[in-house]
Design a protein around this motif. Structure first.
Motif, short mmCIF file in Angstrom:
data_model
loop_
_atom_site.label_atom_id
_atom_site.label_comp_id
_atom_site.label_asym_id
_atom_site.label_seq_id
_atom_site.Cartn_x
_atom_site.Cartn_y
_atom_site.Cartn_z
N ARG A 65 38.69 28.58 54.40
CA ARG A 65 39.98 29.24 54.28
C ARG A 65 41.04 28.16 54.46
N SER A 118 35.60 41.39 54.96
CA SER A 118 36.94 41.84 54.64
C SER A 118 37.28 43.12 55.37
N GLU A 138 42.63 32.83 47.94
CA GLU A 138 41.39 33.58 47.74
C GLU A 138 40.49 32.90 46.71
N HIS A 173 41.29 42.56 47.38
CA HIS A 173 41.55 41.47 46.45
C HIS A 173 42.05 41.97 45.09
N SER A 208 48.61 33.74 47.56
CA SER A 208 47.44 34.51 47.98
C SER A 208 46.30 34.37 46.97
N THR A 209 46.64 34.33 45.69
CA THR A 209 45.61 34.18 44.66
C THR A 209 44.94 32.81 44.77
N ILE A 233 36.01 36.75 43.02
CA ILE A 233 36.76 37.38 44.10
C ILE A 233 36.50 38.88 44.17
#
Length: 714
Positions: free
Chosen positions: A392, A141, A440, A56, A436-437, A130
């Motif tokens: 998600r 992860s 997450e 991350h 993606s940010t 994160i």
């Protein structure tokens, strides 16, 4: 941008004078360009060296905003001076003064510091969520190929087992509520097996799914049922209640020197509910936990309609009347996977005191508006806790749009539209440049802050409820109610059932469903065939007409003497079944014969009755815990049980047959035809046969049920 500025003017010296001035600005624009620079999110957050290896850490994040182009076009085109004779003289210099005012109105590059501070604060907060995962998150992860749902289920299973090993007094699924556990597991397993394929579609593999109608679970499963209930939209909308648990719909924010802003969500709409890939609700997990999940590969769209009220502070920076605005927030999401595990702990002492009498209402108890099913369950609860939440999803789009009345719309673009466009541009920047940010960040918010927020509200709600007096324990049944059996016509639950399942609306729904099923079957099963001994039988030209013709539907209807419940179904108004049939046999070198048949029917009625008496000296005292563990205990207070009035009648039945047979010897074809001359006579014969069969069924059921009841009572 249009504006009118009012002020006053004055000068000293020769003549001295004063008056009022009005400057008008209209038809002007401001072109503003902002450059947003990015850096890895880890640059914003101080974290340990161990976390630097976290995947991350490389997430991009907006960190700096620079206003590099600001092109205002403010032209003060009209300045009027009033209030004295000198106003006319000063007005001669209006153009010169308007240029000075225009220069004053030019926007300077500012606000960068405030934007940067906001970005830094957001980076610090998200980075803390994160970039500092727990051990479980780190293990997740490290195994990206393992599904999020399976990891969460393993974790919840271990937590639930640990909880129950430590506390034997916890009310458990297996020890205290095995029946309820089996029911919930059965429902969830059934839904999981029939997300897109219904019972008939799985059973009859010859049906082409592409031409199936929905018809609920029977053809296209859960998604088909949702599609049917929502009339093909796949959407559900509802009004946001005033309060949910401890959440209030209205939220007010005070902005110092500016005013008060109140925001209230009014309605919410969810679209895409007919494209789910996974759905489970309250699935038993461990011994005192439940799991719920929802997944969709296609788009899920959330639309929230909101009202906003802005009240300026007296003497503040902004002055004017209260501003009321309505707008919609829309979130487009895809690849949605949401899961929540919860632990439910009951107070065994209170739960053991709940009896059937706690839930009986009407003349059997003193009226108490606080004593209902929901409140009685809440009284027995000690706590509800979300033990794990995982989510998600891809946020594909966010947008805001003003809700305007048709009378207010115009061809010109308004300032409100321009502001909405600015906001939407910022939202698009986040979604398109930082996918993606965003993904997450949402996962981190769902996993921790959202869960903690809900748990805090649940804890406060249960705590406040526990402060109220108990209404569902030690309920006494009045003496006059004990002296007679339980009356079904005085039960609120039968009234609720009647309001839901009886009446014209349900008849229309049943007929619509029957038509849906028959249409799909006739479209797919055009030429069915089967083998009868050595003969092959093939059907063709199958026609079902007016099958959706239910005209009476009375279920669980109390009658006679308060202790009898009757079910009546009336069906058939010119209902027709017709088909052609070919019969072949190998020894006849082909066809044995063929036949065309048609059956018309009117008014088939089915009646089934049950007489049941419950001794009110025992029924109210049955403990809920016993019934949840051993539902057969409901048989203990039964003093009288009978089936009655089992019968079937038909008013009219007409049969038409045209057939031709090959005798198989000399090839001679023999033909014959038959048509019922008196449909009533044939109907009477069928009625007699069906009524005799129904009576035999009634007697057989009664014998077996009485034997079973005696066994359960013992």
């Amino acid at each position: 941008i249009s504006a009118t500025c009012k002020g006053n003017y004055g000068w000293s010296g020769i003549g001295r004078g004063s008056g009022n001035v009005v400057a008008s600005v209209s038809g002007n624009t401001v072109h503003l360009e902002v450059d947003v620079a990015s850096a890895p999110l880890s640059d914003h957050v101080k974290h340990s060296s161990a976390n630097k290896k976290n995947a991350h850490a490389s997430l991009p994040f907006p960190t700096l905003a620079t206003v590099y182009s600001c092109q205002p076009n403010f032209d003060v085109h009209d300045v009027q001076f009033t209030g004295s004779a000198s106003a006319k003289i000063i007005g001669l210099f209006g153009k010169t003064i308007s240029k000075k005012l225009t220069a004053v109105c030019l926007i300077k590059k500012n606000g960068e510091k405030a934007i940067d501070e906001a970005l830094h604060a957001a980076g610090e907060y998200l980075g803390g969520l994160i970039l500092h995962p727990s051990e479980e998150d780190a293990s997740s992860s490290a195994r990206p190929t393992e599904s999020l749902m399976s990891l969460a289920m393993q974790r919840s299973n271990s937590e639930a087992l640990h909880t129950n090993l430590e506390n034997d007094s916890v009310v458990s699924w297996d020890g205290d509520m095995p029946l309820l556990k089996r029911i919930l597991l059965g429902i969830n397993d059934f839904i999981g097996d029939h997300m897109n394929e219904g019972i008939i579609l799985k059973t009859l593999q010859t049906i082409n799914p592409s031409i199936c109608e929905d018809c609920g679970f029977f053809f296209k499963g859960l998604n088909g049922m949702v599609n049917s209930f929502t009339r093909g939209t796949g959407s559900a909308d509802f009004t946001v209640p005033e309060t949910i648990l401890t959440f209030h719909r209205n939220h007010t924010f005070n902005l110092p020197s500016y005013g008060k802003v109140s925001i209230a969500p009014q309605k919410m709409k969810v679209s895409g509910l007919n494209n789910l890939t996974e759905f489970s609700l309250l699935r038993p997990l461990g011994q005192n936990s439940m799991s719920s999940s929802i997944s969709s590969d296609a788009a899920l769209i959330f639309t929230i309609s909101m009202d906003m009220e802005v009240t300026p502070t007296k003497g503040g920076s902004f002055q004017g009347d209260t501003l009321n605005e309505s707008f919609e927030l829309t979130f487009n999401m895809s690849n949605v996977n949401l899961k929540a595990d919860s632990s439910v702990v009951f107070d065994r002492e209170v739960l053991n005191k709940l009896t059937v009498g706690s839930f009986i209402s009407g003349s059997y108890t003193t009226y108490d508006s606080n004593r209902n099913i929901m409140n009685c369950v809440l009284e027995a609860l000690s706590s509800i806790l979300l033990t794990d939440t995982n989510g998600r999803l891809n946020l594909d789009n966010m947008s805001i749009a003003a809700i305007t009345n048709a009378k207010e719309t115009s061809a010109e673009t308004s300032l409100e539209d321009n502001v909405d466009e600015v906001i939407n541009n910022v939202l698009q920047l986040l979604v398109l440049e930082y996918p993606s940010t965003v993904t997450e960040s949402l996962a981190a918010l769902i996993h921790s802050p959202a869960r903690d927020f809900v748990n805090s509200a649940l804890s406060k709600f249960i705590g406040d409820f526990k402060q109220l007096p108990l209404h569902c324990v030690n309920v006494e049944v009045p003496q006059n109610a004990v002296e007679r059996p339980f009356r079904f016509d005085e039960s609120v639950y039968f009234w609720m059932f009647d309001s839901l399942f009886d009446g014209g609306n349900m008849v229309d729904t049943v007929n619509s469903f029957i038509d849906c099923v028959t249409n799909t079957l006739t479209q797919n099963i055009t030429s069915p065939s089967f083998r009868l001994g050595d003969m092959d039988v093939g059907l063709h030209n199958l026609t079902l007409a007016n099958f959706g013709s239910v005209y009476e539907l009375d279920l669980l209807l109390p009658e006679v003497d308060h202790y009898h419940i009757k079910n009546s179904i009336g069906w058939g108004k010119d209902t027709t079944l017709s088909f052609g049939m070919d019969v072949t046999h190998p020894s006849h070198h082909g066809r044995v014969g063929k036949m065309n048949a048609e059956l018309k029917m009117k008014n088939l009625e089915l009646n089934v009755g049950t007489g049941l008496k419950y001794d009110m000296n025992y029924l109210p005292n049955l403990e809920v815990t016993d019934l949840l563990a051993h539902p057969q205990c409901f048989a203990i207070p039964v003093t009288n049980f009978e089936y009655y009035d089992y019968n079937m009648t038909i008013d009219s039945l007409q049969l038409t047959i045209d057939a031709s047979l090959d005798n198989g010897i000399d090839g001679e074809i023999q033909s014959f035809s038959y048509k019922t001359s008196d449909p009533t006579e044939l109907a009477n014969i069928a009625t007699t046969m069906m009524s005799d069969g129904a009576l035999q069924l009634q007697q057989a059921l009664e014998r077996s049920t009485i034997v079973e009841l005696k066994g359960e009572s013992n």
